[in-house]
Write a protein that holds these residues in place. Structure first.
Motif, mmCIF file in Angstrom:
data_model
loop_
_atom_site.group_PDB
_atom_site.id
_atom_site.type_symbol
_atom_site.label_atom_id
_atom_site.label_comp_id
_atom_site.label_asym_id
_atom_site.label_seq_id
_atom_site.Cartn_x
_atom_site.Cartn_y
_atom_site.Cartn_z
ATOM 1 N N LEU A 204 0.851 -1.189 0.000
ATOM 2 C CA LEU A 204 0.000 0.000 0.000
ATOM 3 C C LEU A 204 0.886 1.238 0.000
ATOM 4 O O LEU A 204 2.028 1.191 0.455
ATOM 5 N N THR A 205 0.347 2.344 -0.486
ATOM 6 C CA THR A 205 0.987 3.640 -0.278
ATOM 7 C C THR A 205 0.444 4.242 1.008
ATOM 8 O O THR A 205 -0.622 3.826 1.496
ATOM 9 N N PRO A 206 1.109 5.241 1.583
ATOM 10 C CA PRO A 206 0.550 5.895 2.774
ATOM 11 C C PRO A 206 -0.840 6.471 2.521
ATOM 12 O O PRO A 206 -1.712 6.437 3.395
ATOM 13 N N GLY A 207 -1.055 7.021 1.311
ATOM 14 C CA GLY A 207 -2.365 7.584 1.006
ATOM 15 C C GLY A 207 -3.457 6.534 0.949
ATOM 16 O O GLY A 207 -4.570 6.740 1.453
ATOM 17 N N LEU A 208 -3.170 5.383 0.342
ATOM 18 C CA LEU A 208 -4.153 4.297 0.290
ATOM 19 C C LEU A 208 -4.418 3.738 1.682
ATOM 20 O O LEU A 208 -5.544 3.367 2.007
ATOM 21 N N ARG A 209 -3.378 3.686 2.503
ATOM 22 C CA ARG A 209 -3.565 3.271 3.901
ATOM 23 C C ARG A 209 -4.555 4.194 4.597
ATOM 24 O O ARG A 209 -5.499 3.741 5.261
ATOM 25 N N ASP A 210 -4.363 5.515 4.441
ATOM 26 C CA ASP A 210 -5.251 6.483 5.080
ATOM 27 C C ASP A 210 -6.671 6.382 4.527
ATOM 28 O O ASP A 210 -7.649 6.526 5.276
ATOM 29 N N LEU A 211 -6.780 6.127 3.217
ATOM 30 C CA LEU A 211 -8.099 6.017 2.595
ATOM 31 C C LEU A 211 -8.859 4.816 3.140
ATOM 32 O O LEU A 211 -10.041 4.925 3.499
ATOM 33 N N ILE A 212 -8.200 3.659 3.233
ATOM 34 C CA ILE A 212 -8.865 2.460 3.743
ATOM 35 C C ILE A 212 -9.243 2.640 5.209
ATOM 36 O O ILE A 212 -10.355 2.270 5.633
ATOM 37 N N ALA A 213 -8.338 3.211 5.997
ATOM 38 C CA ALA A 213 -8.645 3.443 7.415
ATOM 39 C C ALA A 213 -9.850 4.359 7.562
ATOM 40 O O ALA A 213 -10.720 4.134 8.424
ATOM 41 N N ALA A 214 -9.933 5.395 6.720
ATOM 42 C CA ALA A 214 -11.081 6.309 6.783
ATOM 43 C C ALA A 214 -12.367 5.589 6.376
ATOM 44 O O ALA A 214 -13.435 5.830 6.958
ATOM 45 N N MET A 215 -12.295 4.694 5.377
ATOM 46 C CA MET A 215 -13.475 3.916 4.989
ATOM 47 C C MET A 215 -14.003 3.102 6.165
ATOM 48 O O MET A 215 -15.205 3.040 6.408
ATOM 49 N N LEU A 425 -15.658 10.651 4.452
ATOM 50 C CA LEU A 425 -14.284 10.204 4.686
ATOM 51 C C LEU A 425 -13.446 11.284 5.361
ATOM 52 O O LEU A 425 -12.610 10.979 6.223
ATOM 53 N N THR A 426 -13.649 12.538 4.990
ATOM 54 C CA THR A 426 -12.907 13.609 5.660
ATOM 55 C C THR A 426 -13.354 13.735 7.107
ATOM 56 O O THR A 426 -12.536 14.006 7.997
ATOM 57 N N ALA A 427 -14.649 13.532 7.353
ATOM 58 C CA ALA A 427 -15.131 13.557 8.731
ATOM 59 C C ALA A 427 -14.510 12.422 9.551
ATOM 60 O O ALA A 427 -14.369 12.534 10.777
ATOM 61 N N ALA A 428 -14.122 11.349 8.853
ATOM 62 C CA ALA A 428 -13.489 10.206 9.529
ATOM 63 C C ALA A 428 -11.977 10.358 9.605
ATOM 64 O O ALA A 428 -11.286 9.420 10.011
ATOM 65 N N GLY A 429 -11.444 11.526 9.194
ATOM 66 C CA GLY A 429 -10.024 11.801 9.381
ATOM 67 C C GLY A 429 -9.160 11.752 8.140
ATOM 68 O O GLY A 429 -7.932 11.870 8.239
ATOM 69 N N LEU A 430 -9.744 11.597 6.947
ATOM 70 C CA LEU A 430 -8.938 11.530 5.730
ATOM 71 C C LEU A 430 -8.444 12.914 5.338
ATOM 72 O O LEU A 430 -9.232 13.864 5.243
ATOM 73 N N ASP A 431 -7.153 13.040 5.088
ATOM 74 C CA ASP A 431 -6.537 14.289 4.628
ATOM 75 C C ASP A 431 -6.494 14.250 3.102
ATOM 76 O O ASP A 431 -5.677 13.540 2.503
ATOM 77 N N LEU A 432 -7.367 15.032 2.464
ATOM 78 C CA LEU A 432 -7.481 14.988 1.005
ATOM 79 C C LEU A 432 -6.230 15.522 0.320
ATOM 80 O O LEU A 432 -5.850 15.042 -0.755
#
Length: 440
Positions: A204-215, A425-432
């Motif tokens: 995974l990339t760090p961004g994909l990690r953050d995206l999945i965690a936010a999901m 997703l942003t409400a769940a902590g995703l940094d766009l």
């Protein structure tokens, strides 16, 4: 044999041990154990076995010299002692590979045609793991008896066996329907794995990690798909790490593998359910569909189905669309799009015989994202595609592939997320901003 640059080397071949010699000495030691009268002064059972092994090795060396032969080297004798110990307290010739961190898969096509696949993807043929095919069958039965699970048969009347070994390894074996008894073991290299671990492994990339965690935090329903051995269960286990420790999770599997219930710090309220095979009379079996229904009656916050491959897809999808948001499952599929059509096929094959349109409506209302895993051109397991399910009109499930496979099969940005989903997703902590700047 070695792998390409950067790939862990194949495990060193152990000192050759003749299975026939192991079987002969094991029989003698077993006889001594059976005849031994236990007393209060006896050492622990493992120590007693070790003592008998040492004594039999001395006797074997003495007999060999008396007969004019050459005794074993110290290295060969130590290997023989380990092999004998494994036959009593482990899984015989299999144990050395189960203990080796560089081994990912073990395959036996009979007792003497044995192969391992390393974590670097190298396939290596290794020495026999049993003296005969009958002994291999008995070894599988021992594994079933020691698994600590519901008793599972392995004989001509029940010629297949699927179970979870200690350590989380998955074993599947067949007999009678194959020319020789055959088994495959998938070692659980990463039992307690996090999304950060997958970033470090290049999956995974760090961004994909953050995206999945936010999901996961946003309670989106996820379907994780891919072919055999691409890491579906590993990603599911890692994604579940983003679930709060206060949430109640029920896992349902055909054979225990996910293991969230064993990580009591991260998931202290997680009952694990496993389907049950029929007994000798062919009754008493409990299938995955029933287990999913039972799991829902346990009032979970989320349901995780280890692998959906049949009628259990219906109660699982109903759970996803009727309040158990944030649930997950895995499925075999060659693309994120195919995963949706496979789910529809499973729904239509269920006893309630839903139509194609009804199946699509159910999927469209239940699934939020499909994550597809693949093997990159350099041999690394990677996240290859992410598909967002949008809606359904009954005739088809509309979706957008927000990440598609790039030239090397690694996921690259494609279609944008829906605005309302971005808000969730942003409400769940995703940094766009960090996601937009993300690169492999």
């Amino acid at each position: 044999m070695t792998g390409p640059a950067g790939v862990p080397p194949a495990p060193a071949r152990p000192e050759a041990v003749a299975p026939e010699l192991v079987a002969r000495l094991r029989s003698r030691i077993s006889g001594r154990l059976a005849a031994h009268t236990t007393t209060a002064s006896d050492p622990p059972p493992d120590a007693l076995i070790a003592r008998f092994i040492a004594e039999e090795l001395v006797a074997h060396a003495r007999d060999t010299i008396t007969d004019g032969g050459v005794p074993l080297t110290a290295k060969a004798e130590a290997a023989l002692a380990r092999e004998l110990q494994h036959t009593f307290t482990g899984l015989g010739g299999l144990q050395r590979w189960l203990d080796d961190p560089n081994v990912e898969d073990v395959f036996a096509n009979g007792c003497d045609n044995v192969w391992i696949r390393t974590t670097g993807g190298v396939m290596v043929r290794v020495p026999p793991i049993a003296a005969s095919d009958d002994e291999l069958i008995e070894l599988v039965r021992v594994a079933a008896a020691r698994s600590g699970q519901e008793e599972r048969r392995f004989d001509r009347g029940s010629p297949s066996l699927s179970l979870r070994l200690s350590g989380g390894h998955r074993l599947f074996a067949v007999m009678a329907v194959s020319k020789r008894p055959t088994l495959a073991i998938r070692r659980n290299v990463l039992q307690h794995v996090t999304l950060d671990d997958l970033v470090q492994r290049g999956e995974l990339t760090p961004g994909l990690r953050d995206l999945i965690a936010a999901m996961v935090r946003a309670r989106k329903n996820l379907v994780i798909c891919g072919g055999t051995g691409v890491g579906k269960t590993t990603l599911l286990r890692a994604a579940a790490g983003a679930i709060g420790a206060h949430e109640r999770i029920v896992t349902v599997e055909d054979a225990f593998e996910v293991g969230l219930d064993e990580n009591t710090d991260a998931h202290p309220n997680t009952p694990a359910l496993q389907q049950r095979e029929p007994n000798l009379e062919g009754v008493g079996g409990i299938d995955m569909t029933t287990m999913v229904k039972w799991g829902l009656r346990m009032r979970p916050d989320r349901v995780i189905v280890g692998e959906s491959r049949g009628a259990e897809a219906v109660p699982m999808l109903l759970a996803m669309s009727q309040g158990n948001d944030g649930s997950m499952c895995t499925i075999h599929a060659s693309s994120s799009k195919q995963a949706l059509s496979r789910l529809a096929m499973y729904v239509m094959q269920a006893p309630m015989q839903l139509t194609f349109d009804a199946a699509n409506v159910l999927i469209g209302q239940a699934v939020d994202f499909v994550l597809h895993l693949d093997v990159a051109t350099d041999g690394t397991r990677v996240l290859s595609s992410i598909r967002q399910v949008l809606e359904t009109d009954g005739t088809q499930v509309t979706s957008n592939e927000i990440y598609r496979p790039g030239p090397d099969r690694r996921a690259v940005p494609a279609a944008p997320l829906r605005a309302d989903t971005l808000d969730d997703l942003t409400a769940a902590g995703l940094d766009l901003d960090r996601l937009a700047a993300d690169r492999w």
